[in-house]
Design a protein around this motif. Sequence first.
Motif, PDB file in Angstrom:
ATOM      1  N   GLU A 149       0.821  -1.214   0.000  1.00  0.00           N
ATOM      2  CA  GLU A 149       0.000   0.000   0.000  1.00  0.00           C
ATOM      3  C   GLU A 149       0.854   1.262   0.000  1.00  0.00           C
ATOM      4  O   GLU A 149       0.469   2.288  -0.572  1.00  0.00           O
ATOM      5  N   LYS A 150       2.034   1.206   0.645  1.00  0.00           N
ATOM      6  CA  LYS A 150       2.962   2.342   0.564  1.00  0.00           C
ATOM      7  C   LYS A 150       3.430   2.560  -0.867  1.00  0.00           C
ATOM      8  O   LYS A 150       3.532   3.691  -1.347  1.00  0.00           O
ATOM      9  N   VAL A 151       3.698   1.454  -1.561  1.00  0.00           N
ATOM     10  CA  VAL A 151       4.102   1.539  -2.965  1.00  0.00           C
ATOM     11  C   VAL A 151       2.960   2.119  -3.797  1.00  0.00           C
ATOM     12  O   VAL A 151       3.180   2.953  -4.684  1.00  0.00           O
ATOM     13  N   ALA A 152       1.736   1.694  -3.511  1.00  0.00           N
ATOM     14  CA  ALA A 152       0.578   2.217  -4.233  1.00  0.00           C
ATOM     15  C   ALA A 152       0.480   3.733  -4.080  1.00  0.00           C
ATOM     16  O   ALA A 152       0.190   4.457  -5.049  1.00  0.00           O
ATOM     17  N   LYS A 153       0.711   4.219  -2.880  1.00  0.00           N
ATOM     18  CA  LYS A 153       0.653   5.659  -2.640  1.00  0.00           C
ATOM     19  C   LYS A 153       1.762   6.390  -3.392  1.00  0.00           C
ATOM     20  O   LYS A 153       1.530   7.469  -3.960  1.00  0.00           O
ATOM     21  N   ALA A 154       2.950   5.788  -3.437  1.00  0.00           N
ATOM     22  CA  ALA A 154       4.061   6.388  -4.180  1.00  0.00           C
ATOM     23  C   ALA A 154       3.738   6.446  -5.674  1.00  0.00           C
ATOM     24  O   ALA A 154       4.010   7.452  -6.339  1.00  0.00           O
ATOM     25  N   PHE A 155       3.145   5.372  -6.201  1.00  0.00           N
ATOM     26  CA  PHE A 155       2.739   5.356  -7.611  1.00  0.00           C
ATOM     27  C   PHE A 155       1.698   6.444  -7.881  1.00  0.00           C
ATOM     28  O   PHE A 155       1.769   7.170  -8.878  1.00  0.00           O
ATOM     29  N   GLU A 156       0.732   6.539  -6.967  1.00  0.00           N
ATOM     30  CA  GLU A 156      -0.339   7.527  -7.133  1.00  0.00           C
ATOM     31  C   GLU A 156       0.215   8.942  -7.144  1.00  0.00           C
ATOM     32  O   GLU A 156      -0.225   9.790  -7.940  1.00  0.00           O
ATOM     33  N   ASN A 157       1.188   9.213  -6.289  1.00  0.00           N
ATOM     34  CA  ASN A 157       1.767  10.561  -6.228  1.00  0.00           C
ATOM     35  C   ASN A 157       2.420  10.957  -7.541  1.00  0.00           C
ATOM     36  O   ASN A 157       2.432  12.136  -7.906  1.00  0.00           O
ATOM     37  N   ILE A 158       2.966   9.990  -8.256  1.00  0.00           N
ATOM     38  CA  ILE A 158       3.611  10.285  -9.540  1.00  0.00           C
ATOM     39  C   ILE A 158       2.574  10.610 -10.605  1.00  0.00           C
ATOM     40  O   ILE A 158       2.715  11.563 -11.369  1.00  0.00           O
ATOM     41  N   TYR A 159       1.504   9.829 -10.656  1.00  0.00           N
ATOM     42  CA  TYR A 159       0.537   9.964 -11.745  1.00  0.00           C
ATOM     43  C   TYR A 159      -0.552  11.004 -11.497  1.00  0.00           C
ATOM     44  O   TYR A 159      -1.190  11.470 -12.451  1.00  0.00           O
ATOM     45  N   GLN A 160      -0.781  11.387 -10.240  1.00  0.00           N
ATOM     46  CA  GLN A 160      -1.879  12.312  -9.985  1.00  0.00           C
ATOM     47  C   GLN A 160      -1.591  13.714 -10.523  1.00  0.00           C
ATOM     48  O   GLN A 160      -2.528  14.517 -10.691  1.00  0.00           O
ATOM     49  N   ASN A 161      -0.333  14.003 -10.818  1.00  0.00           N
ATOM     50  CA  ASN A 161       0.020  15.311 -11.381  1.00  0.00           C
ATOM     51  C   ASN A 161       0.148  15.281 -12.897  1.00  0.00           C
ATOM     52  O   ASN A 161       0.640  16.238 -13.504  1.00  0.00           O
ATOM     53  N   THR A 162      -0.297  14.190 -13.503  1.00  0.00           N
ATOM     54  CA  THR A 162      -0.291  14.090 -14.963  1.00  0.00           C
ATOM     55  C   THR A 162      -1.730  14.188 -15.463  1.00  0.00           C
ATOM     56  O   THR A 162      -2.686  14.234 -14.684  1.00  0.00           O
ATOM     57  N   ASN A 163      -1.897  14.207 -16.766  1.00  0.00           N
ATOM     58  CA  ASN A 163      -3.249  14.214 -17.339  1.00  0.00           C
ATOM     59  C   ASN A 163      -3.655  12.817 -17.800  1.00  0.00           C
ATOM     60  O   ASN A 163      -4.546  12.666 -18.644  1.00  0.00           O
ATOM     61  N   ILE A 164      -2.992  11.797 -17.253  1.00  0.00           N
ATOM     62  CA  ILE A 164      -3.268  10.413 -17.634  1.00  0.00           C
ATOM     63  C   ILE A 164      -4.169   9.772 -16.578  1.00  0.00           C
ATOM     64  O   ILE A 164      -3.823   9.743 -15.391  1.00  0.00           O
ATOM     65  N   ASP A 165      -5.318   9.260 -17.004  1.00  0.00           N
ATOM     66  CA  ASP A 165      -6.167   8.506 -16.083  1.00  0.00           C
ATOM     67  C   ASP A 165      -5.469   7.197 -15.724  1.00  0.00           C
ATOM     68  O   ASP A 165      -4.753   6.607 -16.538  1.00  0.00           O
ATOM     69  N   PHE A 166      -5.697   6.728 -14.496  1.00  0.00           N
ATOM     70  CA  PHE A 166      -5.024   5.505 -14.062  1.00  0.00           C
ATOM     71  C   PHE A 166      -5.849   4.817 -12.985  1.00  0.00           C
ATOM     72  O   PHE A 166      -6.721   5.420 -12.348  1.00  0.00           O
ATOM     73  N   LYS A 167      -5.577   3.544 -12.800  1.00  0.00           N
ATOM     74  CA  LYS A 167      -6.163   2.768 -11.710  1.00  0.00           C
ATOM     75  C   LYS A 167      -5.040   2.060 -10.966  1.00  0.00           C
ATOM     76  O   LYS A 167      -4.030   1.684 -11.574  1.00  0.00           O
ATOM     77  N   ILE A 168      -5.218   1.895  -9.659  1.00  0.00           N
ATOM     78  CA  ILE A 168      -4.214   1.230  -8.836  1.00  0.00           C
ATOM     79  C   ILE A 168      -4.879   0.087  -8.074  1.00  0.00           C
ATOM     80  O   ILE A 168      -5.988   0.245  -7.550  1.00  0.00           O
ATOM     81  N   TYR A 169      -4.205  -1.037  -8.025  1.00  0.00           N
ATOM     82  CA  TYR A 169      -4.708  -2.206  -7.311  1.00  0.00           C
ATOM     83  C   TYR A 169      -3.614  -2.742  -6.386  1.00  0.00           C
ATOM     84  O   TYR A 169      -2.432  -2.756  -6.753  1.00  0.00           O
ATOM     85  N   VAL A 170      -4.023  -3.167  -5.213  1.00  0.00           N
ATOM     86  CA  VAL A 170      -3.143  -3.904  -4.306  1.00  0.00           C
ATOM     87  C   VAL A 170      -3.766  -5.278  -4.129  1.00  0.00           C
ATOM     88  O   VAL A 170      -4.930  -5.394  -3.730  1.00  0.00           O
TER      89      VAL A 170
END
Length: 307
Positions: free
Chosen positions: A274-295
């Motif tokens: 879940e820490k990794v998921a949050k790190a991934f989210e922090n990278i993509y949330q400032n882009t204009n690319i939609d994304f989904k994250i799963y743990v």
Amino acid sequence: MKEIRVFCPASVANVSCGFDLMGFALEAIGDEMIVRKTNQTGVKIKHIEGYDLPYEAENNVAGKAALAMLEKLQTQEGIEIEIYKNIHPGSGIGSSSASASGLVYAINELFDRPFSEKELIEFGMEGEYVASKSYHADNVAPALIGGIVFIRGYQPLDYFKIPVPNDLYCTIISPQITVKTLDARRVLKSKVHFKDAITQCGNLGGLISGFYTSDYSLISSSLTDVLVEPQRAPLIPHFHDLKKQGTENGALGVGISGSGPSVFALSKGKENAEKVAKAFENIYQNTNIDFKIYVSPINMEGSRVIK
């Protein structure tokens, strides 16, 4: 039994150093299918929900696998299929193999299990060929039978399941863009350097050993791909940032899931994942690319009946 509803899981193929040889099933995401017998011969895809996919059986991965099975069965009965897609086609987490695997599992159940596990994987590969123009089982096999699966060879098909260490979790970030498997294969060079091949073999042996012995340190040091990842990384937005931040936040390793654009990380324990998921989210949330994250833990069952 005339009708069956099944869950068919997403999967991660290659697992860094195991290109076309290794994959594992996910618990957190998958497709659903309803498959029923009919009195009319042939295969009819009645409904597809979620994404725009072909209704012609020959051009649909599930339909193609169904045609191959019915031909082998030599039955006068037909099959009707409803597909409920949750996995984005071209996402790199086994969208096509989920459809193919779920379908062959369902038909085998409807016809009182006439086929062996190996035969079902081979039928799934027939469907997978529609999407990738190659016969490979590193997604199909785990999506069908669950766990971590290693494909030792294809002529003939030879495979075995690898023990899953306790507390192994996967984090997936799935950008909502498409990288077609066929296109991702076209970027690969036809020749590799001898020293890179040796390094890759060492990593693959270490990864398998790490899984068998639950040696998380060995798993971590072996999750490195020196052959395919360097060629495919440019297809995936912010891949190197994801890899850096993932490992800095506790991941054992980070790599491309299948042919991308999804990126996976393996971790020891749900908290680290879940820490990794949050790190991934922090990278993509400032882009204009939609994304989904799963743990997700590793799915140990594969395709299964939904009651």
